[in-house]
Every structure is written in structure tokens, then in C-alpha cells.
Design an enzyme around this catalytic site. Structure first.
Site, PDB file in Angstrom:
ATOM      1  N   HIS A 292       1.001  -1.086   0.159  1.00  0.00           N
ATOM      2  CA  HIS A 292       0.144  -0.146  -0.225  1.00  0.00           C
ATOM      3  C   HIS A 292       1.107   1.489  -0.187  1.00  0.00           C
ATOM      4  CE1 HIS A 292      -3.745   2.057   1.064  1.00  0.00           C
ATOM      5  NE2 HIS A 292      -3.282   3.008   1.655  1.00  0.00           N
ATOM      6  N   HIS A 335      -1.582   2.619  12.144  1.00  0.00           N
ATOM      7  CA  HIS A 335      -0.430   3.956  11.311  1.00  0.00           C
ATOM      8  C   HIS A 335       0.113   4.379  13.083  1.00  0.00           C
ATOM      9  CE1 HIS A 335       1.644   7.469   8.847  1.00  0.00           C
ATOM     10  NE2 HIS A 335       2.823   6.630   9.233  1.00  0.00           N
ATOM     11  N   GLU A 341      -2.838  14.293  10.920  1.00  0.00           N
ATOM     12  CA  GLU A 341      -4.419  13.891  10.384  1.00  0.00           C
ATOM     13  C   GLU A 341      -5.528  14.022  10.576  1.00  0.00           C
ATOM     14  OE1 GLU A 341      -3.584   9.433   8.715  1.00  0.00           O
ATOM     15  OE2 GLU A 341      -1.424   9.307   8.975  1.00  0.00           O
ATOM     16  N   TYR A 350     -15.319   6.067   3.011  1.00  0.00           N
ATOM     17  CA  TYR A 350     -14.531   6.256   3.558  1.00  0.00           C
ATOM     18  C   TYR A 350     -13.909   4.531   3.698  1.00  0.00           C
ATOM     19  CZ  TYR A 350      -9.429   6.497   5.302  1.00  0.00           C
ATOM     20  OH  TYR A 350      -8.465   6.732   5.187  1.00  0.00           O
ATOM     21  N   HIS A 365      -6.472  12.170  14.056  1.00  0.00           N
ATOM     22  CA  HIS A 365      -5.524  11.535  14.313  1.00  0.00           C
ATOM     23  C   HIS A 365      -4.124  12.237  15.087  1.00  0.00           C
ATOM     24  CE1 HIS A 365      -8.096   8.647  12.318  1.00  0.00           C
ATOM     25  NE2 HIS A 365      -8.152   8.740  13.458  1.00  0.00           N
ATOM     26  N   HIS A 371      -3.748   4.696  14.559  1.00  0.00           N
ATOM     27  CA  HIS A 371      -5.056   4.637  14.444  1.00  0.00           C
ATOM     28  C   HIS A 371      -4.806   3.934  12.361  1.00  0.00           C
ATOM     29  CE1 HIS A 371      -2.378   7.987  12.284  1.00  0.00           C
ATOM     30  NE2 HIS A 371      -2.808   7.516  11.758  1.00  0.00           N
TER      31      HIS A 371
END
Length: 443
Positions: A292, A335, A341, A350, A365, A371
Site C-alpha cells: 500500500h 499507523h 491527520e 471512506y 488523529h 489509527h
């Protein structure tokens, strides 16, 4: 509303004159002794005079009366607009807001200015270094009133309802799934046509620019030709009852009166302008083999800090695209980040939060706060058959990412009454899959 005309390009040297006054731009100089049509010449500087050419921003406006003709500014109520980052104690938790309420027009008339609410931010407009994130929720147009932000640039993301923005440079219609940028000092008025909501990213001291493309090459992401700048439009209108200029200065609001419309610019030229962009035009890159990719590949605009590669703010989108990565957990990874963020949702769902995160809502976040995908997303995508599939179809989520550790305002944590106190529970059911007896499969 008649179809509006725009000029194409990002940061170009534009020149425009209202077709009602041909020849209104002076030829060969900026500041003639007498301007065509008896206009006043006024320069609007968006950078220091001595900035390098690559960052030097200014425009010359040729107007019926100069901006300086106004009564003194006096303080006015700031409502929920603030630059006070110490109203409440810091909160490092994952934060999720349900869609922010839009006042009903039948109950209370609220225009763009009175509908501004600061959610979070950091830094300081006085020292020209910082960021603020606001919501706007309004239901009525600004009448004989305009807004000027002396503190910084507004990147406006409409989420519900289109907005017609009249600026000193001309008019822009901005619909959901489009964005616009009104740079520091530019006066503008907002007309709305229904109950309207959106997000604003404000940066102090720098301007937004296109991200460097590095090995991507010469083309891709947000292409410069897809940015649109309005053409000159003026009104020669006397307002006997008084026209109100609202000025955001050092985090506070001030107002003054004058007896004429500020949208009296007959012609202008320069590279310091408002502009808009349709997010559908973003040329999406994605991983086509495995893993990713980091979301920085979806950066539309960036406001750079003095540290290479570190942004005061990035505007990042998560547009419809193909997901084709093999032997890969395709949604966003778990993460912890040295950046803050803040996410919003214009439409749809989402991918990492199918439930709970709704259009017109938001999440934050904060720096080093963990998160990632909720339990349903993790379980579903850990066992999914990996075939090429459309991701985020009919959806547009976005992120304001910042190197600043943002403080949430009292309005954001309390007064708005939209914080989802149960957000943390979406990760509670994540369970251990650890198997100490696991062996690699024989190939």
C-alpha cells in the site's frame, strides 16, 4: 446564473479586463500618471518585494476607487472563530465528529462569516507560521458585506451546496468535489443557495503550491492546466446604507464601513489570484504490484515549511481508483505518525471506516496517536480474494495533514456537540491472530 468564464493554469502571469471596458489595462507599464478610464492603480502583494522570482507573487488591480477609502476598523464578535489554542486541555485521543449541524434558515439566518467555526490548529498568525482548520455552516448569502483574511490563505472545500464566490478578480462557482483557494488579503463575498457546509484549511505565512513530482516526471497528480482563475468583473455600485468589510487580523475579526462595493476592479494582471480546481481532474497514481503506497501520492496542494519535504499543510484526497496489489492488505495500514491527520468526507464512504465516518463529519488523529482500519475492515480484507477492483467509487475523502501538533478548540471538543465519544470502540474487537507454531508454506 450565466456560465462563468475562467483562465487556465496554476500560478501563471494572467491579464484580464472586463469586456465592458476594452483597453482598461495600461500598456507597457503598471502605474501610469493617469490610468485608462480614470481608474486607480493598486498593487496587492502576496510576497515580499525581494522574494526570488519563483516565489514572488503580486497583482496589479485597476479599480474605480482604491481600497484605502473606508472608515476605521472596529472590533466585532468572532463567534466560534478563534486562534486561541489553549482554551481547553490537550486531548491525544482519536477524535471522530458526526456531521456538523447546519442551522435551519427558518430558525436563524447565518452567512459564511457568522458560520465559521474553528475546530483545531496550531502556530500563530502574528509570527506568520501556523495552521487552522475551520468548518463553515451557513444558509444565507452575504449582503453588502465582504471578507478579507489578513492572516493567511483559505483553502475551501465545499461539502454540501455550491457557493458563488465574488472576488476582486472576478467570480467563481465552486461545487462539492471542487475546491478553491482565496489567498491572503483578497476580498471576497459568498453567495449560497441552500443550507451549505464545508471545510477550510488555513495556512499562515506561506502559500499553497503544487507538490514536486520527482521521479513521477513532468505530468501527473493535479495538472496545472486544470486550475481555473476568474476573469475580471466589476460593479460600480454605491451603497448608501454602508458596505461592510470584515477583516480577520491576528486571529480576531474587525469591521469597517464604506459607501461603495469593493468589487470595482475593472482590470487586473499578475500571478497572485484566487483559483479553483475540480478534484475529478486529479490524475491518480497507485501501486500496481504489491503493498500500500503512502498517501502522499494523492497530494493535490502543499504549503511547504522551511524544512525540505516537511509541510505546514498538505491537502490530500482519496479519489476513485483501481486497487490491484497482489498478496497485500490493500486498505490503509495501521499507523503512528509524526504528522497530524485531519480527515473529512465530501461524499460516499471512506474505505477504512465504512460506518461512523459520514459526509460532513471529520476525524483527527493527532501526532503519534495510533489509527488504522476498524475490525470489520481488517477481517474482511485479510481474507478477501484479491482481484482488480474499483476502490472508493462514488466517494471523495480528503486529508489535511500537518507537521504541527494541532490543539482542538472548545467548540470542537464540546460546544459543537458532534464528537463521537464511542469512536475508540471500533478497534476494541481486534483480536490476536498470533500463532507461535506458524511455518512458512512450502513453495
Amino acid at each position: 446564473i450565466a456560465q462563468l468564464i475562467y483562465m487556465s493554469g496554476f500560478g501563471n502571469e494572467f491579464a484580464s479586463e472586463d469586456s465592458r471596458c476594452p483597453g482598461s489595462l495600461p500598456e507597457g507599464q503598471n502605474n501610469p500618471q493617469v490610468c485608462p478610464y480614470g481608474l486607480y492603480a493598486e498593487q496587492l502583494s502576496g510576497s515580499a518585494f525581494t522574494c526570488p522570482r519563483s516565489t514572488n507573487k503580486r497583482s496589479w488591480l485597476y479599480r474605480i476607487l482604491p481600497s484605502v477609502r473606508h472608515k476605521p476598523f472596529t472590533p466585532m464578535s468572532c463567534g466560534d472563530l478563534t486562534e486561541s489554542w489553549n482554551e481547553v486541555e490537550p486531548d491525544p485521543n482519536q477524535l471522530l465528529w458526526k456531521p456538523f449541524n447546519i442551522p435551519k434558515s427558518s430558525e436563524k439566518k447565518v452567512d459564511f462569516i457568522s458560520g465559521l467555526h474553528t475546530v483545531c490548529g496550531a502556530g500563530d498568525s502574528k509570527s506568520r507560521n501556523g495552521i487552522a482548520i475551520h468548518m463553515f455552516t451557513c444558509n444565507t448569502s452575504m449582503i453588502d458585506k465582504c471578507f478579507q483574511n489578513a492572516d493567511g490563505d483559505f483553502l475551501i472545500v465545499p461539502q454540501q451546496g455550491e457557493i458563488l464566490i465574488t472576488t476582486e478578480f472576478g467570480k467563481m462557482m465552486v461545487e462539492p468535489n471542487e475546491i478553491c483557494v482565496i489567498q491572503q488579503g483578497m476580498r471576497f463575498s459568498v453567495d449560497v443557495f441552500r443550507e451549505t457546509r464545508g471545510y477550510i484549511l488555513e495556512v499562515f505565512g506561506v502559500h499553497f503550491e503544487l507538490p514536486d513530482l520527482g521521479p513521477i516526471g513532468a505530468n501527473g497528480l493535479a495538472n496545472p492546466r486544470d486550475f481555473q482563475t476568474p476573469v475580471a468583473w466589476y460593479e460600480d455600485r454605491t451603497v448608501a446604507t454602508g458596505y461592510t468589510i470584515v477583516n480577520k487580523y491576528q486571529g480576531k475579526l474587525f469591521s469597517c464601513q464604506q459607501d461603495f462595493s469593493p468589487f470595482n476592479v475593472v482590470a487586473w494582471h499578475g500571478n497572485y489570484t484566487p483559483y479553483k480546481y475540480n478534484l475529478e481532474n486529479f490524475m491518480v497514481l497507485n501501486c500496481v504490484a504489491f503493498d500500500h503506497a503512502d498517501p502522499s501520492i494523492f497530494t493535490v496542494l502543499t504549503a511547504k515549511s522551511t524544512r525540505p519535504g516537511v509541510a505546514i499543510a498538505d491537502f490530500v484526497i482519496f479519489p476513485p481508483r483501481w486497487g490491484v496489489a497482489n498478496h497485500t492488505f490493500r486498505p490503509p495500514y495501521y499507523h503512528r505518525n509524526c504528522m497530524s491527520e485531519f480527515m473529512g468526507l465530501i461524499k460516499g464512504h471512506y474505505e477504512a471506516k465504512e460506518e461512523g465516518f459520514q459526509p460532513g463529519g471529520a476525524s483527527l488523529h493527532s501526532i503519534m496517536t495510533p489509527h488504522g482500519p476498524d475490525v470489520d475492515c481488517f477481517e474482511k480484507n485479510s481474507t478477501a480474494v484479491l482481484k482488480p477492483e474499483r476502490v472508493a467509487e462514488g466517494t471523495m475523502a480528503f486529508m489535511f495533514e500537518s507537521s504541527f501538533s494541532m490543539a482542538v478548540t472548545k467548540w470542537g471538543l464540546d460546544t459543537c456537540h458532534r464528537l463521537d465519544k464511542s469512536y475508540y470502540k471500533c478497534w476494541e474487537a481486534l483480536k490476536s491472530h498470533f500463532n507461535p507454531n506458524w511455518k512458512p508454506s512450502s513453495k
